[in-house]
Design an enzyme around this catalytic site. Structure first.
Site, PDB file in Angstrom:
ATOM      1  N   ASP A 157     -28.751  47.156  -1.209  1.00 17.16           N
ATOM      2  CA  ASP A 157     -28.122  48.233  -0.283  1.00 17.16           C
ATOM      3  C   ASP A 157     -27.664  47.262   0.437  1.00 17.16           C
ATOM      4  O   ASP A 157     -28.931  46.847   1.332  1.00 17.16           O
ATOM      5  CB  ASP A 157     -27.879  49.792  -0.269  1.00 17.16           C
ATOM      6  CG  ASP A 157     -27.074  50.489   0.266  1.00 17.16           C
ATOM      7  OD1 ASP A 157     -25.886  49.844   0.629  1.00 17.16           O
ATOM      8  OD2 ASP A 157     -27.389  51.076   1.162  1.00 17.16           O
TER       9      ASP A 157
ATOM     10  N   ASP B 173     -25.885  49.242   4.486  1.00 13.11           N
ATOM     11  CA  ASP B 173     -25.357  49.869   6.102  1.00 13.11           C
ATOM     12  C   ASP B 173     -27.046  50.669   5.368  1.00 13.11           C
ATOM     13  O   ASP B 173     -26.453  51.669   4.575  1.00 13.11           O
ATOM     14  CB  ASP B 173     -23.961  50.486   5.385  1.00 13.11           C
ATOM     15  CG  ASP B 173     -23.163  49.749   6.177  1.00 13.11           C
ATOM     16  OD1 ASP B 173     -23.977  48.333   7.234  1.00 13.11           O
ATOM     17  OD2 ASP B 173     -21.858  49.600   6.648  1.00 13.11           O
TER      18      ASP B 173
ATOM     19  N   ARG C 298      -9.771  47.591   0.293  1.00 14.71           N
ATOM     20  CA  ARG C 298     -10.502  46.680   0.127  1.00 14.71           C
ATOM     21  C   ARG C 298     -10.270  45.960  -1.149  1.00 14.71           C
ATOM     22  O   ARG C 298     -11.378  45.254  -1.580  1.00 14.71           O
ATOM     23  CB  ARG C 298     -11.945  47.141   0.471  1.00 14.71           C
ATOM     24  CG  ARG C 298     -12.397  47.510   1.472  1.00 14.71           C
ATOM     25  CD  ARG C 298     -13.599  47.781   1.268  1.00 14.71           C
ATOM     26  NE  ARG C 298     -14.356  48.240   2.686  1.00 14.71           N
ATOM     27  CZ  ARG C 298     -15.627  49.216   3.296  1.00 14.71           C
ATOM     28  NH1 ARG C 298     -16.100  49.203   2.490  1.00 14.71           N
ATOM     29  NH2 ARG C 298     -15.646  49.384   4.952  1.00 14.71           N
TER      30      ARG C 298
ATOM     31  N   SER D 191     -18.516  57.532   5.415  1.00 20.85           N
ATOM     32  CA  SER D 191     -17.855  56.946   3.932  1.00 20.85           C
ATOM     33  C   SER D 191     -17.791  57.158   2.874  1.00 20.85           C
ATOM     34  O   SER D 191     -19.110  57.896   2.194  1.00 20.85           O
ATOM     35  CB  SER D 191     -17.765  55.918   4.230  1.00 20.85           C
ATOM     36  OG  SER D 191     -19.016  54.813   3.714  1.00 20.85           O
TER      37      SER D 191
ATOM     38  N   ASP E 196     -16.065  55.719  -1.268  1.00 18.40           N
ATOM     39  CA  ASP E 196     -15.622  54.390  -1.806  1.00 18.40           C
ATOM     40  C   ASP E 196     -15.504  55.151  -3.170  1.00 18.40           C
ATOM     41  O   ASP E 196     -15.681  55.743  -4.040  1.00 18.40           O
ATOM     42  CB  ASP E 196     -16.894  53.741  -2.436  1.00 18.40           C
ATOM     43  CG  ASP E 196     -17.872  53.234  -0.470  1.00 18.40           C
ATOM     44  OD1 ASP E 196     -16.701  53.206   0.021  1.00 18.40           O
ATOM     45  OD2 ASP E 196     -18.747  53.214  -0.982  1.00 18.40           O
TER      46      ASP E 196
ATOM     47  N   ASP F  32     -30.729  53.627   0.729  1.00 18.80           N
ATOM     48  CA  ASP F  32     -30.940  54.771   1.223  1.00 18.80           C
ATOM     49  C   ASP F  32     -30.346  55.385   0.718  1.00 18.80           C
ATOM     50  O   ASP F  32     -30.405  56.350   1.384  1.00 18.80           O
ATOM     51  CB  ASP F  32     -30.459  54.520   2.213  1.00 18.80           C
ATOM     52  CG  ASP F  32     -29.426  54.714   3.135  1.00 18.80           C
ATOM     53  OD1 ASP F  32     -28.540  54.039   1.695  1.00 18.80           O
ATOM     54  OD2 ASP F  32     -28.268  55.353   3.588  1.00 18.80           O
TER      55      ASP F  32
END
Length: 258
Positions: free
Chosen positions: A8, A10, A123, A174, A176, A207
């Site tokens: 991952d 972030d 996105r 966030s 998603d 994480d």
């Protein structure tokens, strides 16, 4: 023997929206000498360019795969970066998702009083809600929802109104949203096919591997998973993996030993 290490971004390789630091760049560069590496994250391609690619040793890119927007896109390096696929939304799907997001946030009572930039980002293959805005300072993001409790409430509503989509929490603030079945598990299976590497020969590091976290779908593939707290823990984990896979360092140095 493990052949592919998947990360991952972030919260795992770097702080939210921040670039990997010099030490992480060196550690990843070292890892790329003994294994293939893939990064799957909710961020779009430009985010990867700024956060990761600009800080890696140039000669190592051929062994790196990039899967933006939770695996809904796939980039590989062959004399430059090439996109292999993109699972994009239709305009109607985007409209429904954005409307449902706004309604869910309003109903939750957790609408932020102050924001930095746009909260909802299209996105292409993913719609991302950032509670404090896309440009929010890291210190503000860290204290808004550290235990994911606020986003879990918003997600409960979205799971009902967006049953035809996948809703996952990631990053610091966030949520998603992707097409159903198009998540990090999908990305891992694509890696298996494209790179011809067995799931048993992979490790996933993230994480947010807990239920509802945007790393959690990785568990569905059967890949070996390692939960980390932050980028500092990731560094120590990767150093151990690199040594196990045969990487050697010069005494008192992280420089590749030839």
């Amino acid at each position: 023997m493990k052949k592919l290490i998947i990360f991952d971004l972030d919260g795992t390789l770097a702080e939210s929206k921040a670039a990997i630091d010099e030490e992480m760049g060196t550690i990843l560069g070292n890892l790329l000498t003994v294994a293939r590496v893939a990064i799957i994250s909710g961020g779009d391609w430009p985010q990867f360019e700024k956060q990761v690619l600009a800080h890696l040793p140039k000669g190592s890119l051929k062994r790196l795969s990039i899967l933006p927007t939770c695996g809904t896109k796939y980039y590989t390096y062959k004399q430059g970066w090439k996109q292999l696929y993109a699972e994009n939304f239709t305009d109607e799907e985007k409209k429904l998702i954005i409307q449902s997001l706004n309604e869910a946030v309003d109903a939750s009572g957790y609408k932020a009083k102050k924001t930095w930039g746009e909260q909802i980002e299209d996105r292409g293959s993913q719609v991302t809600y950032s509670a404090l805005g896309q440009q929010a300072p890291l210190d503000q993001k860290k204290k808004w929802d550290p235990d994911f409790a606020k986003r879990k409430e918003i997600k409960k509503t979205l799971d009902k109104t967006l049953k035809a989509f996948s809703v996952q929490m990631g990053g610091a603030t966030s949520i998603d949203i992707t097409k159903p079945g198009i998540d990090k598990a999908y990305g891992i299976r694509k890696l298996k096919t494209v790179l011809d590497i067995k799931i048993s020969e992979m490790i996933f590091i993230g994480d947010a591997l807990f239920e509802g976290g945007n790393d959690h779908p990785a568990r569905k593939t059967g890949v070996a998973c390692i939960q980390v707290r932050d980028p500092e823990e990731t560094k120590r984990v990767v150093e151990g993996i690199s040594v196990c896979l045969g990487f050697k360092t010069r005494k008192n140095s992280n420089i590749i030993s030839g």
